[in-house]
Structures are given as C-alpha cells and as structure tokens.
Enzyme design. Structure first.
Site, PDB file in Angstrom:
ATOM      1  N   GLY A 232       0.845  -1.198   0.000  1.00 62.13           N
ATOM      2  CA  GLY A 232       0.000   0.000   0.000  1.00 62.13           C
ATOM      3  C   GLY A 232       0.877   1.244   0.000  1.00 62.13           C
ATOM      4  O   GLY A 232       0.544   2.269   0.573  1.00 62.13           O
TER       5      GLY A 232
ATOM      6  N   TYR B  24     -15.428  -3.019   7.023  1.00 59.73           N
ATOM      7  CA  TYR B  24     -14.092  -2.496   7.337  1.00 59.73           C
ATOM      8  C   TYR B  24     -13.783  -2.726   8.819  1.00 59.73           C
ATOM      9  O   TYR B  24     -12.707  -3.200   9.177  1.00 59.73           O
ATOM     10  CB  TYR B  24     -14.067  -1.007   7.013  1.00 59.73           C
ATOM     11  CG  TYR B  24     -12.763  -0.300   7.203  1.00 59.73           C
ATOM     12  CD1 TYR B  24     -12.654   0.754   8.100  1.00 59.73           C
ATOM     13  CD2 TYR B  24     -11.642  -0.632   6.446  1.00 59.73           C
ATOM     14  CE1 TYR B  24     -11.450   1.439   8.254  1.00 59.73           C
ATOM     15  CE2 TYR B  24     -10.449   0.058   6.592  1.00 59.73           C
ATOM     16  CZ  TYR B  24     -10.366   1.095   7.498  1.00 59.73           C
ATOM     17  OH  TYR B  24      -9.175   1.783   7.654  1.00 59.73           O
TER      18      TYR B  24
HETATM   19  C1  VAH Z   1     -11.825   5.665   6.810  1.00 56.09           C
HETATM   20  N1  VAH Z   1      -9.895   7.121   6.979  1.00 56.09           N
HETATM   21  O1  VAH Z   1     -12.516   6.656   6.958  1.00 56.09           O
HETATM   22  C2  VAH Z   1     -10.352   5.758   7.219  1.00 56.09           C
HETATM   23  C3  VAH Z   1     -10.161   5.465   8.682  1.00 56.09           C
HETATM   24  C4  VAH Z   1     -10.860   6.012  10.993  1.00 56.09           C
HETATM   25  C5  VAH Z   1     -11.244   6.024   9.583  1.00 56.09           C
HETATM   26  O2  VAH Z   1      -9.970   4.123   8.927  1.00 56.09           O
HETATM   27  O3  VAH Z   1     -12.231   4.634   6.338  1.00 56.09           O
END
Ligand code: VAH
Length: 314
Positions: free
Chosen positions: A8, A139
């Site tokens: 990455g 996520y």
């Molecule tokens: C997101 N910038 O918004 C990333 C991060 C804490 C958020 O993991 O997905």
C-alpha cells in the site's frame, strides 16, 4: 530495521511513510509494493504485485531479504461497504498471508487497525483501550478480526506484529481515498479551488483525527520500541484531537474568506455515527512514549499551505 517492505506504498499513509523511511533508512532499503496506483516520477524501489498473492509476497520478501513489513494495503470504510467480499480478501486474508510468512522468516510487522474497530455499543467518549468491539461495517469487522489474528500469531508463534488504531488521518501528499474521515482532506482541495464544499457528514459529527506527520512518527516509534514494553498485541488506541465538520469549516474560513460548506449526509453518516468521538490512548503514551504535536489549528494551516502549493504546481 534494515530492509523494509511497504505494501500500500502509494496510499494515504504509505506515501508519507515511504518518504520518512527512505530518509531514515536509505532509499535502497525501502521496497515499495504498488498494486494499481503508482505515483508519477516515484523515486524508489518499486515492485508490482498483489497482497492477495501469498507466493508472490513470499518471493518479494525472500528476494529482498526483508526484515520489516509495513502492511498498509487495504480498502477503507466507504470502499469496503461497496465491495465487502473484496474488502475481506484485501483487508483480512492478505494480513493472514503476511503473518503466516513471518512465522518462519521472523520479520517484524506493522499493520494498521482503525477506530473503525469500535461499534455502536462501544463507549463513545474516551473510548478505553480494552472495550467492546462490535463494529457494524465490513471495514470494522476486518479490523477486529485482524487485531485478534495479530494477537494470536504473537502469542502462538512469537510473531512480532505491532498495530495502532489509526483515527482519521489528514495528509496532503497523496489524494484522499474512499474513506469516511477523508472529507476532512477533500475539503481543503475544494476550498482552494471553488471556495465551496459539500460535506457528506452532518454538523456535530465529531470524530478522532490526527495529522499525518504525527501518525508517521508514532508508527515508526512503535516499530522501534522495546518489545518488552509492549503490553498490547491487538492494536493500540492512538489519538491526537477530535473535531466536527463545522469546527474544521471555521478554521478554513480563516484561511479562505468567503468559504461556504453545505451539509448533505450520505451513507458515510451511518459509518461515522458508529465510531467514537474521543479515544483514550494513555496505554500507548505509557508503553512507548507516544505523544502528538499537531492540533486542529496547526493541522489546518499546514494542510492549506501544502495543498495550495500542490494545486498551483498541478
Ligand atoms: C476511513 N480514513 O474513513 C479511514 C479510517 C478512521 C477512519 O480508517 O475509512
């Protein structure tokens, strides 16, 4: 750290981390794995490949005698909600590949978790290091699963894997990705170009954030910390300051007179609502001396200055 692989390498964190590592350890000792995006005029050692290809990763690690892997490759929150299956493969399965390869090869690993590991049942204010982790995004599921896998590989196989729960990170060297906190980066580009911004979060949505300079220094400091002092092998809470969109708008108005912002919440609002507003990162400050230096005002000034230069050069 002598021979470092960054996956990455051209993402939001990777771009800044590679530059810092090249400066500290020498350009020839930082191997950059790119997948789709590679920066034009990139000056360093580039290898192409996919983090989902375990054999390909093994070959890169062996060919370059890697002793440290910063495994940053991943799909952020917004992108992961749009393609959960791919997110599982890139965000979770690739981490397992790297951990598996570290068992025999004994290289150190940094892997980023995120405040996304917390969910709606987590205490939102001063979120403790050890708490409920029931994320409602793919996520977040990737991050909680990854944290537990890191701890398991450390306990079972002695893999030296270290991690922090990144808050929203604000940097100017790479373009913002498909994240939720990335609104706080895009707003600077729009303010400079059009003096107007449409924010996909509503006012009052306060989120933990950090300037990239602090994030990069803290990440490298963690990797250089004495392993015996580390009491957390899932992922350290890691924080600096929090702000809501209107607070950032107020800072930008000082820099761009006449700047206006319209709040048009979209699917990112539910993601942001599931995250804490403020994090307790006292364990990181105790175990390995973490401390931040940039606050909201200092970050805004530096971001504005550098993005203005970037736009003028483009
Ligand atoms: C997101 N910038 O918004 C990333 C991060 C804490 C958020 O993991 O997905």
């Amino acid at each position: 750290m002598k021979k470092i692989l960054v996956t990455g390498a051209f993402g939001l964190v990777g771009t800044d981390l590679v530059e810092a590592l090249q400066k500290q350890y020498g350009r020839e000792n930082v191997i950059c794995l790119g997948h789709s995006v590679v920066h034009e005029g990139f000056d360093g050692i580039l290898v192409k490949g996919s983090v989902t290809d375990k054999e390909g990763l093994a070959k890169i690690i062996d060919d370059h005698q890697i002793d440290t892997v910063f495994h940053l490759a991943g799909i952020l929150s917004g992108g992961s909600e749009k393609n959960p299956q791919l997110a599982w493969e890139v965000n979770y399965l690739s981490l397992k590949h790297v951990l598996d390869l570290a068992i025999d090869r004994k290289f150190k690993i940094f892997w980023p978790s995120s405040i996304a590991a917390f969910g709606t049942t987590t205490p939102k204010h001063n979120t403790p290091q050890h708490t409920v982790l029931e994320p409602t995004t793919m996520y977040g599921v990737n991050k909680v699963s990854g944290e537990l896998l890191c701890q398991y590989y450390n306990l079972k196989y002695g893999v030296d894997v270290r991690s922090v729960r990144y808050p929203g990170l604000l940097g100017y060297k790479a373009a913002p990705g498909a994240g939720t906190t990335e609104y706080a980066i895009q707003i600077f580009y729009d303010a400079i170009k059009t003096k107007h911004f449409e924010c996909f979060l509503k006012e009052g949505t306060s989120l933990p954030m950090m300037y990239m300079e602090d994030a990069i220094k803290g990440t490298i400091d963690l990797m250089n910390a004495d392993s015996r002092n580390l009491t957390v092998r899932t992922s350290y809470n890691f924080a600096a300051f929090s702000f809501a969109p209107e607070e950032l708008v107020a800072e930008i108005k000082k820099l761009v007179p006449g700047f206006t912002c319209e709040y048009k919440p979209d699917f990112h609002q539910a993601i942001a609502d599931s995250w804490p507003t403020k994090i307790d990162d006292s364990q990181a400050r105790k175990d390995w001396g973490w401390k931040h230096t940039y606050g909201l005002h200092e970050m805004a000034i530096d971001m504005f200055k550098n993005i203005k230069i970037k736009i003028q050069k483009a």
